[in-house]
Design a protein around this motif. Structure first.
Motif, PDB file in Angstrom:
ATOM      1  N   ILE A 231     -14.912 -15.698 -23.805  1.00 50.75           N
ATOM      2  CA  ILE A 231     -16.371 -15.748 -23.786  1.00 50.75           C
ATOM      3  C   ILE A 231     -16.947 -14.641 -22.905  1.00 50.75           C
ATOM      4  CG2 ILE A 231     -16.585 -17.357 -21.836  1.00 50.75           C
ATOM      5  CD1 ILE A 231     -18.882 -18.686 -23.334  1.00 50.75           C
ATOM      6  N   ALA A 232     -16.154 -14.170 -21.929  1.00 51.37           N
ATOM      7  CA  ALA A 232     -16.627 -13.106 -21.043  1.00 51.37           C
ATOM      8  C   ALA A 232     -16.804 -11.791 -21.782  1.00 51.37           C
ATOM      9  CB  ALA A 232     -15.649 -12.924 -19.886  1.00 51.37           C
ATOM     10  N   ASN A 233     -16.196 -11.663 -22.958  1.00 49.21           N
ATOM     11  CA  ASN A 233     -16.237 -10.398 -23.685  1.00 49.21           C
ATOM     12  C   ASN A 233     -17.017 -10.484 -24.998  1.00 49.21           C
ATOM     13  OD1 ASN A 233     -14.422  -9.184 -21.747  1.00 49.21           O
ATOM     14  ND2 ASN A 233     -12.763 -10.326 -22.728  1.00 49.21           N
ATOM     15  N   LEU A 234     -17.825 -11.517 -25.148  1.00 48.61           N
ATOM     16  CA  LEU A 234     -18.565 -11.667 -26.391  1.00 48.61           C
ATOM     17  C   LEU A 234     -19.657 -10.611 -26.520  1.00 48.61           C
ATOM     18  CD1 LEU A 234     -19.108 -15.546 -26.650  1.00 48.61           C
ATOM     19  CD2 LEU A 234     -17.310 -14.163 -27.680  1.00 48.61           C
ATOM     20  N   SER A 235     -19.915 -10.209 -27.752  1.00 52.32           N
ATOM     21  CA  SER A 235     -21.050  -9.328 -28.015  1.00 52.32           C
ATOM     22  C   SER A 235     -22.331 -10.152 -27.913  1.00 52.32           C
ATOM     23  CB  SER A 235     -20.931  -8.729 -29.417  1.00 52.32           C
ATOM     24  OG  SER A 235     -21.076  -9.737 -30.400  1.00 52.32           O
ATOM     25  N   VAL A 236     -23.462  -9.477 -27.900  1.00 46.90           N
ATOM     26  CA  VAL A 236     -24.743 -10.177 -27.809  1.00 46.90           C
ATOM     27  C   VAL A 236     -24.921 -11.128 -28.993  1.00 46.90           C
ATOM     28  CG1 VAL A 236     -27.252  -9.910 -27.833  1.00 46.90           C
ATOM     29  CG2 VAL A 236     -25.851  -8.359 -26.473  1.00 46.90           C
ATOM     30  N   GLU A 237     -24.548 -10.664 -30.178  1.00 49.10           N
ATOM     31  CA  GLU A 237     -24.676 -11.503 -31.369  1.00 49.10           C
ATOM     32  C   GLU A 237     -23.774 -12.729 -31.287  1.00 49.10           C
ATOM     33  OE1 GLU A 237     -23.985 -11.282 -36.218  1.00 49.10           O
ATOM     34  OE2 GLU A 237     -23.679  -9.494 -34.978  1.00 49.10           O
ATOM     35  N   GLU A 238     -22.532 -12.532 -30.842  1.00 44.89           N
ATOM     36  CA  GLU A 238     -21.591 -13.644 -30.707  1.00 44.89           C
ATOM     37  C   GLU A 238     -22.063 -14.611 -29.627  1.00 44.89           C
ATOM     38  OE1 GLU A 238     -17.321 -11.569 -31.887  1.00 44.89           O
ATOM     39  OE2 GLU A 238     -18.179 -11.237 -29.890  1.00 44.89           O
ATOM     40  N   LEU A 239     -22.591 -14.045 -28.555  1.00 50.44           N
ATOM     41  CA  LEU A 239     -23.080 -14.869 -27.453  1.00 50.44           C
ATOM     42  C   LEU A 239     -24.259 -15.717 -27.883  1.00 50.44           C
ATOM     43  CD1 LEU A 239     -22.923 -15.625 -24.461  1.00 50.44           C
ATOM     44  CD2 LEU A 239     -24.420 -13.680 -23.976  1.00 50.44           C
ATOM     45  N   GLU A 240     -25.139 -15.128 -28.696  1.00 52.21           N
ATOM     46  CA  GLU A 240     -26.294 -15.875 -29.178  1.00 52.21           C
ATOM     47  C   GLU A 240     -25.839 -17.067 -30.024  1.00 52.21           C
ATOM     48  OE1 GLU A 240     -30.497 -15.255 -31.598  1.00 52.21           O
ATOM     49  OE2 GLU A 240     -29.072 -13.600 -31.441  1.00 52.21           O
ATOM     50  N   TYR A 241     -24.862 -16.836 -30.880  1.00 54.57           N
ATOM     51  CA  TYR A 241     -24.347 -17.918 -31.719  1.00 54.57           C
ATOM     52  C   TYR A 241     -23.738 -19.024 -30.848  1.00 54.57           C
ATOM     53  CZ  TYR A 241     -21.603 -20.445 -35.199  1.00 54.57           C
ATOM     54  OH  TYR A 241     -21.063 -21.432 -35.991  1.00 54.57           O
ATOM     55  N   PHE A 242     -22.904 -18.625 -29.890  1.00 53.62           N
ATOM     56  CA  PHE A 242     -22.253 -19.617 -29.040  1.00 53.62           C
ATOM     57  C   PHE A 242     -23.279 -20.386 -28.204  1.00 53.62           C
ATOM     58  CE2 PHE A 242     -20.181 -20.970 -25.090  1.00 53.62           C
ATOM     59  CZ  PHE A 242     -19.165 -21.741 -25.612  1.00 53.62           C
ATOM     60  N   ALA A 243     -24.272 -19.660 -27.663  1.00 54.71           N
ATOM     61  CA  ALA A 243     -25.300 -20.312 -26.850  1.00 54.71           C
ATOM     62  C   ALA A 243     -26.088 -21.319 -27.672  1.00 54.71           C
ATOM     63  CB  ALA A 243     -26.237 -19.261 -26.253  1.00 54.71           C
ATOM     64  N   ASN A 244     -26.444 -20.931 -28.895  1.00 59.51           N
ATOM     65  CA  ASN A 244     -27.143 -21.867 -29.780  1.00 59.51           C
ATOM     66  C   ASN A 244     -26.315 -23.112 -30.020  1.00 59.51           C
ATOM     67  OD1 ASN A 244     -29.817 -21.189 -31.193  1.00 59.51           O
ATOM     68  ND2 ASN A 244     -28.808 -19.203 -31.174  1.00 59.51           N
ATOM     69  N   GLN A 245     -25.027 -22.912 -30.294  1.00 56.76           N
ATOM     70  CA  GLN A 245     -24.150 -24.029 -30.599  1.00 56.76           C
ATOM     71  C   GLN A 245     -23.923 -24.926 -29.384  1.00 56.76           C
ATOM     72  OE1 GLN A 245     -23.073 -24.990 -33.606  1.00 56.76           O
ATOM     73  NE2 GLN A 245     -24.338 -23.320 -34.386  1.00 56.76           N
ATOM     74  N   PHE A 246     -23.648 -24.311 -28.229  1.00 57.97           N
ATOM     75  CA  PHE A 246     -23.369 -25.095 -27.032  1.00 57.97           C
ATOM     76  C   PHE A 246     -24.606 -25.875 -26.591  1.00 57.97           C
ATOM     77  CE2 PHE A 246     -22.043 -26.153 -22.771  1.00 57.97           C
ATOM     78  CZ  PHE A 246     -20.666 -26.249 -22.865  1.00 57.97           C
ATOM     79  N   SER A 247     -25.778 -25.297 -26.799  1.00 58.47           N
ATOM     80  CA  SER A 247     -27.013 -25.967 -26.389  1.00 58.47           C
ATOM     81  C   SER A 247     -27.267 -27.253 -27.156  1.00 58.47           C
ATOM     82  CB  SER A 247     -28.206 -25.016 -26.546  1.00 58.47           C
ATOM     83  OG  SER A 247     -28.135 -23.962 -25.624  1.00 58.47           O
ATOM     84  N   THR A 248     -26.642 -27.403 -28.319  1.00 59.02           N
ATOM     85  CA  THR A 248     -26.826 -28.643 -29.072  1.00 59.02           C
ATOM     86  C   THR A 248     -26.218 -29.835 -28.347  1.00 59.02           C
ATOM     87  OG1 THR A 248     -24.791 -28.342 -30.377  1.00 59.02           O
ATOM     88  CG2 THR A 248     -26.811 -27.365 -31.255  1.00 59.02           C
ATOM     89  N   LEU A 249     -25.344 -29.585 -27.380  1.00 58.67           N
ATOM     90  CA  LEU A 249     -24.765 -30.680 -26.596  1.00 58.67           C
ATOM     91  C   LEU A 249     -25.792 -31.323 -25.677  1.00 58.67           C
ATOM     92  CD1 LEU A 249     -21.295 -29.165 -25.555  1.00 58.67           C
ATOM     93  CD2 LEU A 249     -21.846 -30.579 -27.544  1.00 58.67           C
ATOM     94  N   GLY A 250     -26.949 -30.674 -25.556  1.00 57.09           N
ATOM     95  CA  GLY A 250     -28.000 -31.201 -24.698  1.00 57.09           C
ATOM     96  C   GLY A 250     -28.584 -32.517 -25.162  1.00 57.09           C
ATOM     97  N   ASN A 251     -28.194 -32.979 -26.337  1.00 59.85           N
ATOM     98  CA  ASN A 251     -28.637 -34.297 -26.797  1.00 59.85           C
ATOM     99  C   ASN A 251     -27.921 -35.415 -26.059  1.00 59.85           C
ATOM    100  OD1 ASN A 251     -30.419 -33.256 -28.750  1.00 59.85           O
ATOM    101  ND2 ASN A 251     -28.739 -32.940 -30.189  1.00 59.85           N
ATOM    102  N   ALA A 252     -26.842 -35.083 -25.349  1.00 55.21           N
ATOM    103  CA  ALA A 252     -26.079 -36.102 -24.618  1.00 55.21           C
ATOM    104  C   ALA A 252     -26.783 -36.487 -23.326  1.00 55.21           C
ATOM    105  CB  ALA A 252     -24.684 -35.573 -24.299  1.00 55.21           C
ATOM    106  N   ASP A 253     -26.561 -37.717 -22.892  1.00 60.26           N
ATOM    107  CA  ASP A 253     -27.048 -38.144 -21.584  1.00 60.26           C
ATOM    108  C   ASP A 253     -26.150 -37.588 -20.481  1.00 60.26           C
ATOM    109  OD1 ASP A 253     -29.160 -39.850 -22.569  1.00 60.26           O
ATOM    110  OD2 ASP A 253     -27.578 -41.242 -23.188  1.00 60.26           O
TER     111      ASP A 253
END
Length: 298
Positions: free
Chosen positions: A123-145
């Motif tokens: 993850i330390a070497n992701l491109s901006v595009e890859e990082l955006e995808y991962f950030a979008n995906q990881f942020s979906t975990l915010g539905n958890a308590d």
């Protein structure tokens, strides 16, 4: 890493220059109450992962939405204790092969589980595009308590990254002299290496023969930490030594499920009750976790 963290700040909604940023912003607005706890230890073999698994289930039994992430990137074994064989892990999201929703495993115990990946450091070497995808995906975990991260043992870089990014850190130890020494060691590393903010550290003593022993061990560690590190550590409680725990591991069924009225289960529920009472007024959430995780200096 710092430049990447700055870029992630933009992706997570601090600017609105792109559609992707606004999408993540709308997600992060919904997940600000997610509580993120990292569970760690100074050495292996103290029951850290078993505690993380059973604590997750105890929270779920209170009606909470819980996601358990296996952050032990070298010796991942949460799935073994849950008797789950994951098809996918975080690397499939990093490589844009799967969405976060597709890699989350449901369990029969009321919690969701995300398998770790040995190559997570990529993850330390992701491109901006890859990082955006991962950030979008990881942020979906915010539905958890609650998100509980079972880190590796010791002071590897990835362990410190998880610890630095979480809202709270629970250090698990046992009465063994080596475990006590290593618990102090990991607390010392946390308090000296993570200099940009104060970390909320709490202590659990596992495999005790009596509550008095647990309290005595905790007081010893807390006193030394206060004296030499000028840091306040809170004692949450202890888990008693019991053959049931090992038997449940062999059965691949958490002890809180095998015997909910056993001493380990009752003591664990007491600890969870104390944790509930000490919940911060404001949890920084998944988006903040990502920014801190990527911004941690190695």
């Amino acid at each position: 890493m710092e430049e990447q963290a700055e870029g992630l700040s933009e992706l997570l909604g601090e600017t609105s220059s792109s559609q992707g940023a606004s999408e993540v912003k709308s997600q992060s607005q919904k997940e600000h109450n997610t509580r993120i706890i990292a569970i760690t230890s100074g050495k292996g073999g103290v029951g850290k992962t078993n505690f993380a698994v059973n604590m997750s289930i105890a929270y779920a039994q209170l009606g909470k939405k819980v996601i358990l992430i296996d952050g032990d990137l070298g010796m991942a074994n949460v799935n073994v204790l849950l008797n789950v064989v994951p098809q996918y892990n975080l690397m499939h999201v990093i490589n844009k092969k799967k969405t976060m929703k597709e890699i989350i495993n449901d369990t029969e115990f009321g919690i969701k589980f995300v398998a770790g990946a040995n190559g997570f450091s990529k993850i330390a070497n992701l491109s901006v595009e890859e990082l955006e995808y991962f950030a979008n995906q990881f942020s979906t975990l915010g539905n958890a308590d609650l998100i509980i991260i079972d880190t590796g043992a010791g002071i590897a870089n990835n362990v410190l990254q998880f610890v630095a990014a979480a809202d709270e850190v629970f250090v698990v130890t046992t009465p063994e002299p080596t475990a006590i020494t290593d618990a102090y060691g990991i607390i010392k590393i946390i308090t000296t290496e993570i200099v940009d903010r104060t970390v909320d550290i709490k202590l659990i003593v596992n495999r005790v023969h009596s509550p008095d022993e647990g309290k005595r061990i905790a007081e010893r560690i807390i006193t030394i930490v206060g004296q030499f590190l000028s840091y306040k550590v809170e004692y949450l409680g202890c888990i008693p030594e019991d053959p049931l725990v090992m038997a449940s591991v062999i059965r691949q069924k958490p002890f809180i499920i095998v015997n909910p009225t056993s001493k380990p289960a009752v003591y664990l529920k007491h600890i969870v009750g104390r944790i509930e009472k000490t919940e911060p007024e404001y949890n920084e959430g998944v988006s903040s976790f990502l920014k801190k995780f990527l911004g941690k200096k190695k």
